[in-house]
Design an enzyme around this catalytic site. Sequence first.
Site, PDB file in Angstrom:
ATOM      1  CE  LYS A   1       0.457  -2.167  -4.111  1.00 38.64           C
ATOM      2  NZ  LYS A   1       1.593  -1.918  -3.209  1.00 38.64           N
TER       3      LYS A   1
HETATM    4  C1  E4P Z   1       0.507  -0.748  -0.246  1.00 43.00           C
HETATM    5  O1  E4P Z   1       0.533  -1.804  -0.833  1.00 43.00           O
HETATM    6  C2  E4P Z   1       1.654   0.162  -0.141  1.00 43.00           C
HETATM    7  O2  E4P Z   1       2.827  -0.526  -0.470  1.00 43.00           O
HETATM    8  C3  E4P Z   1       1.899   0.712   1.232  1.00 43.00           C
HETATM    9  O3  E4P Z   1       1.055   0.175   2.207  1.00 43.00           O
HETATM   10  C4  E4P Z   1       2.113   2.175   1.279  1.00 43.00           C
HETATM   11  O4  E4P Z   1       2.343   2.568   2.593  1.00 43.00           O
HETATM   12  P1  E4P Z   1       3.068   3.915   3.018  1.00 43.00           P
HETATM   13  O5  E4P Z   1       2.029   4.968   3.170  1.00 43.00           O
HETATM   14  O6  E4P Z   1       3.697   3.591   4.333  1.00 43.00           O
HETATM   15  O7  E4P Z   1       4.082   4.234   1.946  1.00 43.00           O
END
Ligand code: E4P
Length: 217
Positions: free
Chosen positions: A83
């Site tokens: 990522k």
């Molecule tokens: C995406 O891969 C992120 O981990 C995640 O969806 C972030 O979400 P949040 O806005 O709830 O932190």
Amino acid sequence: MKLFLDTADIAEIRTWAETGLVDGVTTNPSLVAKSGRPFFEALKEICDTVAGPISAEVVALDAATMVVEGRKLSDVADNVVVKLPLTVEGLKACRALADDSIACNVTLCFSAAQALLAAKAGAAYISPFIGRLDDAGHDGAALLGEIREIYDIYGFSTEILAASIRSPLHVRDAALAGADCATLPAKVFGQLYQHPLTDKGLAAFLADWKTTGQTIV
Ligand code: E4P
């Protein structure tokens, strides 16, 4: 449409993996911190628990170090997806890793133009954060639709991974927009099953069945 769990909590992952409906997992540095676990130990356990793609995020800011981190993460298991943040450096790293056949998930996407760049950089997944957009008074579902249209027009194979999901309605929005995957907190995953009319209907069926005095097994 694939459903991923957005958590680094192995207990949550094990619980929902038993349903057979968890297609992958996404983590991020905040979720790893919340788990309280050593990152590599937790990542290995997650990869051993769910066979699908498991996103693990780099923390460097420059492309060269991101690539080194990405390779190290990728070495943990065959199903690791690296990522990377949607920055100039992140997309340079994406190009380098993708050229080396390492799947990348480009995260922190908030616009269709950013999603276009990620696809051109060879991302296997793009993660538009629809909940955070909605929180800021924008339209997360509309962004998913725009990205779907652009990817279809130009034939990009990058999968749209709807992220920052807050509710079952977001999952519905992602499905209707043609997202390839959505990543959900465990709580929202559980909420997908729920409807008060299901509970009410089941209670009535069972009450009526009881009056028959019969058993099936
Ligand atoms: C995406 O891969 C992120 O981990 C995640 O969806 C972030 O979400 P949040 O806005 O709830 O932190």
